[in-house]
Design an enzyme around this catalytic site. Structure first.
Site, PDB file in Angstrom:
ATOM      1  N   GLY A  28       0.821  -1.205   0.000  1.00  0.00           N
ATOM      2  CA  GLY A  28       0.000   0.000   0.000  1.00  0.00           C
ATOM      3  C   GLY A  28       0.855   1.255   0.000  1.00  0.00           C
ATOM      4  O   GLY A  28       2.084   1.177   0.134  1.00  0.00           O
ATOM      5  N   ASP A  29       0.184   2.388  -0.181  1.00  0.00           N
ATOM      6  CA  ASP A  29       0.853   3.690  -0.152  1.00  0.00           C
ATOM      7  C   ASP A  29       1.906   3.830  -1.249  1.00  0.00           C
ATOM      8  O   ASP A  29       2.898   4.533  -1.076  1.00  0.00           O
ATOM      9  CB  ASP A  29       1.516   3.944   1.223  1.00  0.00           C
ATOM     10  CG  ASP A  29       0.564   3.678   2.365  1.00  0.00           C
ATOM     11  OD1 ASP A  29      -0.575   4.165   2.270  1.00  0.00           O
ATOM     12  OD2 ASP A  29       0.937   2.983   3.321  1.00  0.00           O
ATOM     13  N   LYS A  32      -0.567   5.537  -5.816  1.00  0.00           N
ATOM     14  CA  LYS A  32      -1.393   5.230  -6.994  1.00  0.00           C
ATOM     15  C   LYS A  32      -2.149   6.454  -7.488  1.00  0.00           C
ATOM     16  O   LYS A  32      -2.549   6.537  -8.642  1.00  0.00           O
ATOM     17  CB  LYS A  32      -2.416   4.125  -6.636  1.00  0.00           C
ATOM     18  CG  LYS A  32      -1.772   2.823  -6.205  1.00  0.00           C
ATOM     19  CD  LYS A  32      -2.795   1.787  -5.789  1.00  0.00           C
ATOM     20  CE  LYS A  32      -3.233   1.843  -4.347  1.00  0.00           C
ATOM     21  NZ  LYS A  32      -2.263   1.399  -3.346  1.00  0.00           N
ATOM     22  N   ALA A  55      -8.056   2.813   3.248  1.00  0.00           N
ATOM     23  CA  ALA A  55      -7.260   3.464   2.212  1.00  0.00           C
ATOM     24  C   ALA A  55      -7.187   4.953   2.527  1.00  0.00           C
ATOM     25  O   ALA A  55      -8.044   5.491   3.219  1.00  0.00           O
ATOM     26  CB  ALA A  55      -7.909   3.271   0.852  1.00  0.00           C
ATOM     27  N   GLY A  56      -6.166   5.591   2.017  1.00  0.00           N
ATOM     28  CA  GLY A  56      -6.093   7.034   2.242  1.00  0.00           C
ATOM     29  C   GLY A  56      -5.270   7.684   1.162  1.00  0.00           C
ATOM     30  O   GLY A  56      -4.177   7.236   0.868  1.00  0.00           O
ATOM     31  N   HIS A  57      -5.828   8.679   0.521  1.00  0.00           N
ATOM     32  CA  HIS A  57      -5.015   9.408  -0.444  1.00  0.00           C
ATOM     33  C   HIS A  57      -5.187  10.904  -0.226  1.00  0.00           C
ATOM     34  O   HIS A  57      -6.263  11.382   0.067  1.00  0.00           O
ATOM     35  CB  HIS A  57      -5.335   9.008  -1.890  1.00  0.00           C
ATOM     36  CG  HIS A  57      -6.760   8.681  -2.122  1.00  0.00           C
ATOM     37  ND1 HIS A  57      -7.222   7.379  -2.157  1.00  0.00           N
ATOM     38  CD2 HIS A  57      -7.829   9.468  -2.299  1.00  0.00           C
ATOM     39  CE1 HIS A  57      -8.521   7.409  -2.343  1.00  0.00           C
ATOM     40  NE2 HIS A  57      -8.916   8.647  -2.437  1.00  0.00           N
ATOM     41  N   THR A  58      -4.075  11.566  -0.362  1.00  0.00           N
ATOM     42  CA  THR A  58      -4.098  13.007  -0.138  1.00  0.00           C
ATOM     43  C   THR A  58      -4.360  13.684  -1.469  1.00  0.00           C
ATOM     44  O   THR A  58      -3.695  13.412  -2.461  1.00  0.00           O
ATOM     45  CB  THR A  58      -2.737  13.459   0.420  1.00  0.00           C
ATOM     46  OG1 THR A  58      -2.444  12.620   1.532  1.00  0.00           O
ATOM     47  CG2 THR A  58      -2.761  14.905   0.855  1.00  0.00           C
ATOM     48  N   GLN A 240      -5.426  -0.494  -1.129  1.00  0.00           N
ATOM     49  CA  GLN A 240      -4.392  -1.294  -0.487  1.00  0.00           C
ATOM     50  C   GLN A 240      -3.487  -1.875  -1.589  1.00  0.00           C
ATOM     51  O   GLN A 240      -3.328  -1.249  -2.610  1.00  0.00           O
ATOM     52  CB  GLN A 240      -4.977  -2.391   0.418  1.00  0.00           C
ATOM     53  CG  GLN A 240      -5.631  -1.858   1.677  1.00  0.00           C
ATOM     54  CD  GLN A 240      -6.997  -1.279   1.418  1.00  0.00           C
ATOM     55  OE1 GLN A 240      -7.821  -1.902   0.769  1.00  0.00           O
ATOM     56  NE2 GLN A 240      -7.239  -0.097   1.928  1.00  0.00           N
ATOM     57  N   ASP A 349      12.836   9.984  -7.212  1.00  0.00           N
ATOM     58  CA  ASP A 349      13.695  11.078  -6.718  1.00  0.00           C
ATOM     59  C   ASP A 349      14.063  10.945  -5.242  1.00  0.00           C
ATOM     60  O   ASP A 349      15.048  11.539  -4.803  1.00  0.00           O
ATOM     61  CB  ASP A 349      13.003  12.427  -6.971  1.00  0.00           C
ATOM     62  CG  ASP A 349      11.624  12.464  -6.325  1.00  0.00           C
ATOM     63  OD1 ASP A 349      10.809  11.564  -6.630  1.00  0.00           O
ATOM     64  OD2 ASP A 349      11.364  13.353  -5.505  1.00  0.00           O
TER      65      ASP A 349
END
Ligand code: IMP
Length: 423
Positions: A28-29, A32, A55-58, A240, A349
């Site tokens: 996860g993380d 995506k 799940a968590g997306h900023t 996930q 990077d």
């Protein structure tokens, strides 16, 4: 003509190019969100099949950062149809909060949101049970899973026990909603000691009913099929990732749903033959939140360097992520299970300053074995073309490609939307 040949000819699909899935390859993380965001523009439907508010997306909305858990990141694009599939477990108060946040930023989604009537609901009781069972596990020899405490496991457990409450409850009369909660309370009492606050849970559902009743759809698979027949495109946003899959992940340190592309298709009720491409997303290194094996976990010093450079803190829980190196056998495993057609390697990077980059190639006596790759020690931040990458960075990416047999086509070089190489 052989029968098998006849089957092949009769099955050749005229529908290529309409369904693409974006699936995480690690724990996860992987980031995506960016590829989903870029692709979403060219799709008509954005769909999530499994998982919940773990799940968590900023996402940056009108210049402000927001963390979303249930609304897929592709939903930010105005006018796209958004589907939440039957395989999901939905905490309605969280969903409503996200919808309101979007509304405040001028993004309306209620008129284009379809929630499968068969999706299960996460009740407040599930959050309590999740926290309690984590506490109990801490004391056990196995140790805590390190869940997100979003009630995911308990909600899926109730689904498997066949006592869960589903989204179609929102279509019922207030009296029937209350009866559904009461029935659930009786059923769960026979398997686990739980205090269910029937009045509070009912009240939550009635509030959600007002906002979301019209979003509950009785036939999401049928709706998807209709859209596909009308030549619309469907983007599946995985939640996930593969190594957290309940069947194929690092059990028991996994989530409670199927996180692979097959799981997403199942969760949506979408026939596998519609799938055209599956993009595997992996970080250029590796992170994990929660317990469980992490063969290539870096030592504290190197781990904290990666954590600080990569901003590796959980979007859902704020926990510092465990950081380490790529493990090629895991990427190969994920590529095989999901049938990745392309890699999106993110956050290249973050590795810019390292003189040497270890890359896991196998395991001996429970420990990872490594190949040491030369670092590039120059900035790749914001690079948008393959040719502009330092040779050592190209070599690093080519190693992933060679070892997994999947082309590395999209490479993340920074947080910005444009910081991506399309090779
Ligand atoms: P749960 O899904 O909350 O039950 O947590 C089970 C495991 O999956 C824990 O190790 C969590 O940290 C992990 N997990 C669940 N969702 C995510 C995610 O979206 N990103 C990263 N880890 C996750």
């Amino acid at each position: 003509m052989s029968l098998w040949y006849e089957v092949i000819v009769a099955s050749s699909s005229p529908n290529l190019g309409q369904v693409c899935a974006v699936i995480g390859a690690q724990w996860g993380d992987e980031g995506k969100g960016k590829i989903v965001d870029r692709l979403a523009e060219e799709f008509d439907v954005i769909a999530r099949g499994c998982g919940g508010a773990n799940a968590g997306h900023t996402i940056v909305v009108a210049g402000q950062k927001h963390v979303f858990h249930l609304v897929p990141s592709g939903a930010l694009h105005a006018g796209k149809t958004v589907m939440l599939g039957a395989g999901m477990v939905i905490h309605l108060p969280t969903l409503m909060e996200e919808i309101k946040t979007l509304q405040q930023a001028g993004v309306t989604i209620l008129d284009r949101l379809f929630i499968s009537k068969s999706a299960h609901l996460v009740l407040e009781a599930h959050l309590t049970i999740d926290a309690r069972s984590e506490e109990q596990r801490t004391k056990s020899s196995s140790g805590a899973i390190g869940t997100t405490k979003r009630g995911i496991g308990p909600a899926y457990a109730d689904k498997a026990r066949r006592i869960g409450i589903r989204a179609d409850v929102l279509q019922q009369s207030p009296a029937d909603v209350k009866t559904a909660v009461q029935t659930y309370a009786e059923l769960i009492a026979s398997v686990e000691p739980n205090e269910i606050d029937v009045a509070a849970e009912t009240n939550n559902l009635l509030i959600a009913k007002k906002m979301l009743e019209t979003c509950v759809h009785n036939d999401v698979p049928g709706l998807l099929h209709k859209k596909l027949q009308a030549k619309q495109r469907v983007l599946i946003e995985g939640a996930q990732a593969t190594l957290l899959d309940i069947d194929h992940g690092t059990y028991p340190f996994v989530t409670s749903s199927a996180t692979t592309v097959a799981g997403a298709l199942q969760g949506l009720g979408l026939a596998p033959r519609w799938l055209h491409s599956c993009i595997g997303v992996a970080k250029a290194y590796c992170t994990r939140v929660g317990g469980g094996r992490f063969l290539t976990e870096a030592d504290e010093k190197q781990g904290s360097t990666l954590r600080e450079r990569g901003g590796e803190y959980g979007a859902t829980t704020g926990r510092p992520r465990r950081c380490g190196w790529l493990h090629l056998p895991d990427l190969h495993y994920a590529a095989r299970i999901n049938g990745f057609t392309r890699w999106n390697i993110t956050k290249l990077d973050v590795l810019d300053a390292l003189p040497i980059i270890p890359i896991g190639i196998g395991e001996r006596g429970g420990k990872a074995t490594y190949k040491e790759m030369p670092g590039w020690r120059s900035s790749t931040a914001g690079v948008q073309s393959w040719e502009k990458l330092p040779k050592a960075a190209q070599q690093y990416l080519l190693t992933i490609e060679q070892e997994t047999g999947v082309p590395v086509s999209y490479i993340g070089t920074g947080p910005g939307r444009e910081d991506m190489i399309v090779r």
